[in-house]
Write an enzyme that holds these catalytic residues in place. Structure first.
Site, PDB file in Angstrom:
ATOM      1  N   CYS A 161      -3.711  35.852 102.557  1.00 19.52           N
ATOM      2  CA  CYS A 161      -4.630  34.996 101.801  1.00 19.52           C
ATOM      3  C   CYS A 161      -5.447  34.111 102.725  1.00 19.52           C
ATOM      4  CB  CYS A 161      -3.860  34.158 100.782  1.00 19.52           C
ATOM      5  SG  CYS A 161      -2.548  33.138 101.493  1.00 19.52           S
ATOM      6  N   HIS A 169      -0.357  28.840  99.925  1.00 21.26           N
ATOM      7  CA  HIS A 169      -1.341  29.852  99.542  1.00 21.26           C
ATOM      8  C   HIS A 169      -2.744  29.303  99.761  1.00 21.26           C
ATOM      9  CE1 HIS A 169      -2.974  33.301  97.485  1.00 21.26           C
ATOM     10  NE2 HIS A 169      -3.536  32.546  96.551  1.00 21.26           N
TER      11      HIS A 169
END
Length: 482
Positions: free
Chosen positions: A128, A427
């Site tokens: 990510c 994330h």
């Protein structure tokens, strides 16, 4: 897809189903009494295939598989998956064209012409950090358009020409090009022919040229951005044969040759490079030392007075703004005992002050908020909200000699956000503005959003694009075809 039991959606990047087969085999091997059974158990291979990129990985060998069985079963499986993908693609196109209020906005713009669909990037296993940076750069038109206009470079020949390259660490370094795979990735975004694109070929090249990012653990998005821009810059500098340049592209760079990093100017330095002036003054004799440092981004501290954690019952206190961070970066400060300045007049280390000025502003101003800092035992995250403007960021007060104040105004183009508590976990997502519409990029999922949602984000990296003023005083936006 686990090739041991043919279970789908439980492979290497989801919950390690194929890895569990490998671990079970190892447990059996250690418990065997007979030598022949022990050797047989140890030589069994646990293999899985990525259904998007068709890369095949073996846990026993800890390597991507490049060979096939005598009957060519791996290639047959890939061809079967490809046929399924082609049939599903037609179905996805049909669904995208179904009439709904959301799709109507995406299909047509104000002029009635078709609009481009946003494309997500598949997560290849804690990638990510890479996806957020790639989506942000794709929304900086003067940077991404340069790569989209580059000619296609043929990297393979002979029997491998025209074939799909599956992910493998076994291929030689000479067969890869970061610029070419970066170009392909940017061209795959905003085309609307797929909901998500798998950047496995680009990630493979990154493994080759940036060993720091090899593996599937979480990495820092800002560190990746710096490495990516640096390697793109170096590779573009080395392309003297004209493979990565066009006459139109070179014309764009000619006016920016004064502020280059490490030699020849490229699109990286043309777009992102600015110049700092570092002034150090000796407090004993008053001697001043000046140093000029080129930069591709500015790393800003969040002032300590805004880092105080308050309980719900306490007053929230003043809001930290981006201006507070910029002032902290450029304010005059006295160096502590560990940073004594070597004064050439006094001929010894003396107490001194330091101040930064921005001597030249870049076309795209990249601001990195230093949210991670080391304590005695671990790296903590500063979770303070920093208020930032979407339009009209004025940098004139931080400029050494503001000749043209119009060139000091910037508009927000993209934001990278880190969700979680630590740099090695959490994330990354990104917000990007495309044709005056904001999108939220969360790996393979892309959603329409609005400006109000963007300004609430706890930004980690901010990308600001310099405003371009026309003769009439209105703002001008350039596209790839301009």
């Amino acid at each position: 897809m686990c090739l041991t039991c043919l279970s789908v959606h439980c492979g290497r990047y989801v919950n390690g189903h194929a890895k569990k087969h490998f671990e079970d085999v190892q447990c059996v091997a250690t418990g065997q009494k007979r030598c022949e059974n022990l050797e047989k158990a140890r030589t069994q291979h646990s293999v899985c295939m990525d259904c998007s990129s068709y890369s095949t990985y073996c846990y026993r060998c800890d390597e991507f598989v490049v060979n096939d069985t005598k009957l060519g079963q791996v290639q047959k499986l890939r061809e079967h998956l490809q046929s399924l993908e082609n049939s599903n693609l037609n179905e996805r196109k049909r669904k995208l064209l179904e009439i709904s209020p959301l799709n109507s906005k995406l299909l047509k713009d104000d002029s009635g012409s078709p609009s481009l669909f946003a494309t997500g990037l598949r997560n290849l296993g804690n990638t990510c950090f890479m996806n957020a940076i790639l989506q942000s750069l794709s929304n900086i038109e003067q940077f991404s358009c340069y790569f989209k206009e580059l000619p296609v470079v043929a990297l393979r020949s002979g029997k491998t020409a025209g074939r799909r390259m599956y992910h493998t660490r076994s291929q030689g370094d000479s067969s890869v090009s970061l610029v070419e795979e970066f170009r392909k990735t940017l061209c795959s975004l905003w085309q609307g022919n797929q909901t998500a694109f798998s950047p496995d070929a680009l990630f493979y090249v990154i493994w080759k040229v940036m060993p720091n990012f090899r593996g599937y653990q979480q990495h820092d998005a800002h560190e990746f951005l710096r490495y990516l821009l640096d390697h793109l810059h170096r590779e573009l500098q080395g392309s003297n044969n004209g493979a990565f340049s066009t006459s139109a592209a070179q014309d764009r760079l000619s006016s920016d040759a004064k502020c280059c990093i490490n030699g020849t100017c490229t699109v990286v330095t043309s777009v992102f490079s600015g110049m700092l002036q570092n002034e150090v003054n000796c407090l004993i004799c008053g001697t001043e030392s000046r140093k000029f440092d080129p930069f591709l981004d500015l790393s800003l501290d969040i002032p300590s007075q805004f880092r105080i954690k308050r309980s719900k019952d306490q007053d929230p206190g003043p809001t930290c703004t981006l201006r507070d961070c910029l002032c902290s970066f450029t304010d005059l400060e006295e160096l502590d005992e560990t940073e004594l300045y070597m004064c050439h007049k006094c001929m010894k280390r003396q107490k001194s002050t330091k101040k930064f000025w921005i001597r030249k502003l870049p076309k795209v101003l990249c601001l990195h908020l230093k949210r991670f800092h080391w304590t005695a035992f671990l790296r903590n995250k500063v979770d303070t909200y920093v208020e930032f403007p979407v339009r009209g960021l004025d940098m004139s007060s931080y400029l050494l000699e503001p000749e043209n104040t119009e060139k000091c105004l910037y508009d927000l183009a993209a934001v990278v956000v880190h969700h979680g508590s630590g740099v090695g976990s959490g994330h990354y997502t990104a917000y990007g503005c495309h044709k005056e519409q904001w999108y939220h990029f969360n790996d393979s999922t892309v959603t329409l959003t609005n400006e109000a949602a963007v300004v609430k984000a706890k930004a980690y990296i901010l990308f600001y694009v310099q405003q371009i003023q026309t003769d009439s005083g209105s703002r001008e936006t350039k596209s790839c075809s301009d």
